[in-house]
Motif scaffolding. Structure first.
Motif, PDB file in Angstrom:
ATOM      1  N   ARG A 267       2.496  -8.369  -5.172  1.00  0.00           N
ATOM      2  CA  ARG A 267       1.805  -7.085  -5.241  1.00  0.00           C
ATOM      3  C   ARG A 267       0.454  -7.235  -4.540  1.00  0.00           C
ATOM      4  N   GLY A 268       0.204  -6.321  -3.612  1.00  0.00           N
ATOM      5  CA  GLY A 268      -1.070  -6.313  -2.913  1.00  0.00           C
ATOM      6  C   GLY A 268      -1.945  -5.175  -3.407  1.00  0.00           C
ATOM      7  N   VAL A 269      -3.231  -5.253  -3.070  1.00  0.00           N
ATOM      8  CA  VAL A 269      -4.187  -4.211  -3.458  1.00  0.00           C
ATOM      9  C   VAL A 269      -4.813  -3.645  -2.188  1.00  0.00           C
ATOM     10  N   ILE A 270      -4.772  -2.339  -2.038  1.00  0.00           N
ATOM     11  CA  ILE A 270      -5.381  -1.699  -0.872  1.00  0.00           C
ATOM     12  C   ILE A 270      -6.898  -1.780  -1.005  1.00  0.00           C
ATOM     13  N   ARG A 271      -7.533  -2.427  -0.025  1.00  0.00           N
ATOM     14  CA  ARG A 271      -8.988  -2.557  -0.050  1.00  0.00           C
ATOM     15  C   ARG A 271      -9.648  -1.589   0.927  1.00  0.00           C
ATOM     16  N   SER A 272      -8.942  -1.243   2.021  1.00  0.00           N
ATOM     17  CA  SER A 272      -9.543  -0.313   2.972  1.00  0.00           C
ATOM     18  C   SER A 272      -8.466   0.568   3.605  1.00  0.00           C
ATOM     19  N   ILE A 273      -8.855   1.799   3.894  1.00  0.00           N
ATOM     20  CA  ILE A 273      -7.993   2.738   4.606  1.00  0.00           C
ATOM     21  C   ILE A 273      -8.850   3.427   5.659  1.00  0.00           C
ATOM     22  N   SER A 274      -8.467   3.264   6.916  1.00  0.00           N
ATOM     23  CA  SER A 274      -9.134   3.960   8.017  1.00  0.00           C
ATOM     24  C   SER A 274      -8.164   5.013   8.527  1.00  0.00           C
ATOM     25  N   LYS A 275      -8.636   6.262   8.618  1.00  0.00           N
ATOM     26  CA  LYS A 275      -7.765   7.361   9.029  1.00  0.00           C
ATOM     27  C   LYS A 275      -8.234   7.952  10.344  1.00  0.00           C
ATOM     28  N   SER A 276      -7.264   8.248  11.196  1.00  0.00           N
ATOM     29  CA  SER A 276      -7.530   9.051  12.385  1.00  0.00           C
ATOM     30  C   SER A 276      -6.664  10.301  12.251  1.00  0.00           C
TER      31      SER A 276
END
Length: 186
Positions: A9-18
């Motif tokens: 199981r991973g944890v989302i640390r960053s989300i960059s959106k375009s």
């Protein structure tokens, strides 16, 4: 083909959106981090993605075409995701193998605890549910299981308690969206 057995199981640390894509940075468990490299193909919540960058314990994926058919657009930093690395060439996949081709999303209708673990009732959209039957395997967020009961478009899957520690199942609740891969199409 993937096994449909979550390896971590991973944890989302960053989300960059375009405008039409996203880059998700996911903190990987240490034992899995050693098994991936740039261009590794793997499942993230059941969707086949390719590693584009690794920095420390963060693994990055670019998501574009899958945004319209998956839950990725609704994920946020801190959310947990299921991870499975593509098996090595020649390894046996077995029953319930996944391709990573998500057909759509569904909503959790209810969760019921029982002696063996818990049952998750999922409301599958009619277009995806029309060819499903009891005992068909289905992929939900990268976990492949047989359908144990079905009433109209509501399917029941039985999960054991030991999956709570290594998957994102603990975050499931009524009305949470999940990724769906239908396995009986091919």
């Amino acid at each position: 083909m993937f096994r449909g057995i979550v390896q971590g199981r991973g944890v989302i640390r960053s989300i960059s959106k375009s405008e039409d894509s996203q880059r998700h940075g996911i903190v990987f468990p240490e034992d899995m981090l050693q098994l991936v490299d740039v261009d590794t193909v793997m499942l993230v919540n059941g969707c086949s993605l390719t590693v584009v960058r690794i920095l420390g314990d963060m693994v990055y994926f670019d998501i574009d075409q899958a945004l319209g058919t998956t839950t990725f657009d609704g994920l946020k930093e801190g959310d947990h995701v299921n991870l499975e690395i593509h098996p090595k060439f020649g390894e046996v996949v077995g029953r319930g193998g996944l391709t990573g081709n998500i057909k759509g999303t569904a909503l959790v209708a209810a969760i019921e605890e029982n002696d063996a673990g818990f049952s998750v009732l999922i409301d599958i959209p009619k277009g995806l549910a029309e060819n499903l039957t009891v005992q068909d395997d289905i992929g939900i967020d990268g976990i492949s299981l047989p359908i144990t009961d079905m009433s109209d478009s509501i399917i029941t899957l039985n999960y054991s308690r030991d999956l709570l520690a290594s998957t994102n199942i603990a975050s499931l609740a009524k009305d949470v969206k999940v990724n769906v891969e239908i396995l009986n199409e091919w």
